[in-house]
Each structure stands twice: as structure tokens, then as C-alpha cells.
Design an enzyme around this catalytic site. Structure first.
Site, PDB file in Angstrom:
ATOM      1  N   PHE A  66       0.995  10.474  -0.524  1.00  0.00           N
ATOM      2  CA  PHE A  66       1.295  10.837  -1.915  1.00  0.00           C
ATOM      3  C   PHE A  66       0.965  12.305  -2.187  1.00  0.00           C
ATOM      4  CE2 PHE A  66       0.514  11.098  -6.477  1.00  0.00           C
ATOM      5  CZ  PHE A  66       1.679  10.510  -6.969  1.00  0.00           C
ATOM      6  N   GLU A  67      -0.063  12.828  -1.527  1.00  0.00           N
ATOM      7  CA  GLU A  67      -0.505  14.210  -1.748  1.00  0.00           C
ATOM      8  C   GLU A  67       0.291  15.234  -0.934  1.00  0.00           C
ATOM      9  OE1 GLU A  67      -3.219  11.389  -3.211  1.00  0.00           O
ATOM     10  OE2 GLU A  67      -2.741  11.632  -1.072  1.00  0.00           O
ATOM     11  N   GLU A  94       1.404  -5.913   1.175  1.00  0.00           N
ATOM     12  CA  GLU A  94       1.782  -7.104   0.414  1.00  0.00           C
ATOM     13  C   GLU A  94       2.177  -6.785  -1.024  1.00  0.00           C
ATOM     14  OE1 GLU A  94      -1.425  -9.893   0.746  1.00  0.00           O
ATOM     15  OE2 GLU A  94      -1.229 -10.031   2.925  1.00  0.00           O
ATOM     16  N   HIS A  97       3.171  -1.250  -3.876  1.00  0.00           N
ATOM     17  CA  HIS A  97       2.604   0.088  -3.687  1.00  0.00           C
ATOM     18  C   HIS A  97       3.461   0.895  -2.713  1.00  0.00           C
ATOM     19  CE1 HIS A  97      -0.329   2.904  -1.735  1.00  0.00           C
ATOM     20  NE2 HIS A  97      -0.619   3.129  -3.005  1.00  0.00           N
ATOM     21  N   ARG A 136       7.567   5.255  16.587  1.00  0.00           N
ATOM     22  CA  ARG A 136       8.192   6.474  16.063  1.00  0.00           C
ATOM     23  C   ARG A 136       7.235   7.672  16.067  1.00  0.00           C
ATOM     24  NH1 ARG A 136      10.331   2.009  14.606  1.00  0.00           N
ATOM     25  NH2 ARG A 136      12.531   1.836  14.051  1.00  0.00           N
TER      26      ARG A 136
END
Length: 166
Positions: A66-67, A94, A97, A136
Site C-alpha cells: 500500500f505504501e 480470507e 483486504h 513469479r
């Protein structure tokens, strides 16, 4: 699945320009460090292998994916950077988010490129599980960090060519 056994980091059909004229920032999330460190190593080594000088590669760590947008914006605002590479890993959990974070980061990185008029590269893995992330980040599907570095070089070179004045 078409990519099941394919290394996605195959650049055999692409010419990657010389990276030596350009300055890069790599902004990397600390969260999911095993994965993001592998992405960072892939990106950093790829830039150097294509001619980028060590002093022209700035590595910035941020707490999580997010940052990335904020860290990249700080780099583009405070440094002479030709392209910024954002590396992170968000693994499906789950709750929703995952969806919120992935959407915010993708949109944020896009907005950075528009705001600064410079390449901001999305090198964030958005996987269902740890195994897919490992595949990946240097596993059977290549290294998304290398792909992000290749994209950064190509886009910095494109910007340079488009800005050329006769």
C-alpha cells in the site's frame, strides 16, 4: 492454464535498450520479504546487466505494498529519477483486504506516472497463494522484478526518444 510451465520472463524477442543513461528508483515493500527481496534482486541485477550504474539505482524500502505509491511519489519528487519500479506482493487471504489493496496500488502507480510524466512500473505480485508468488519471484514463471526492470528501461528510453528535440 497457458502459463503453467512457461517462464514469463523471456526477453528473447525484445531488444532492451542500454540502461546506462538513466536513473532508477526501486521502491520495494518489506511485507512478504522473502518474495519482495527476490523481486528486488531480480530487478537490481537486470538493471546492472543492462548497463545501469550502481550509483544510478536508488533502493527505497516501504512497509507494505500500500505504501509503494507514497514511497515512489517521494522518490520522484525529491530525486532526479527517469523511472520508478514498484515491487510488492499481495497474497489473497480470507477477506476483501486483498481487493482493496491491489486496486489502490494499481491505481496509485498509474496516477504517479500521469502526475510526474515519468514511467512508474507496476511490479506487484497479486497471487492466490505463497507458491504462486514464489513461482513469479525467481521460480518456474521467471522473476517479475526482472520484467519490471525491463519495462522501466524500455519506458525511460521511450520517454527520452519522444523528448528528443531537433
Amino acid at each position: 492454464m497457458a502459463t503453467q510451465l512457461k517462464n514469463l520472463s523471456d526477453f528473447s524477442n525484445v531488444t532492451i535498450p542500454d540502461a546506462s543513461p538513466y536513473r532508477f528508483a526501486i521502491v520495494v515493500a518489506q511485507w512478504n520479504a522473502e518474495i519482495t527481496n527476490a523481486l528486488l534482486t531480480g530487478a537490481y541485477n537486470f538493471l546492472q546487466n543492462k548497463g545501469a550504474l550502481e550509483e544510478n539505482i536508488l533502493v527505497i524500502e516501504v512497509p507494505g505494498s500500500f505504501e509503494l505509491t507514497s514511497g515512489a511519489d517521494m522518490a520522484l519528487t525529491s530525486q532526479k529519477i527517469d523511472a520508478v519500479i514498484c515491487l510488492g506482493c499481495v497474497i489473497q487471504g480470507e477477506t476483501r483486504h486483498f481487493d482493496f489493496i491491489c486496486n489502490a496500488v494499481a491505481n496509485g502507480i498509474t496516477q504517479l506516472a500521469i502526475k510526474h510524466g515519468k514511467p512508474a512500473i507496476f511490479g506487484v505480485l497479486t497471487t492466490d497463494n505463497q507458491e504462486q508468488a514464489q513461482d513469479r519471484a525467481g521460480g518456474k514463471h521467471g522473476n517479475k522484478g526482472e520484467e519490471a526492470a525491463a519495462t522501466a528501461i524500455q519506458m525511460a528510453d521511450l520517454k527520452n526518444r519522444l523528448n528528443f528535440k531537433h
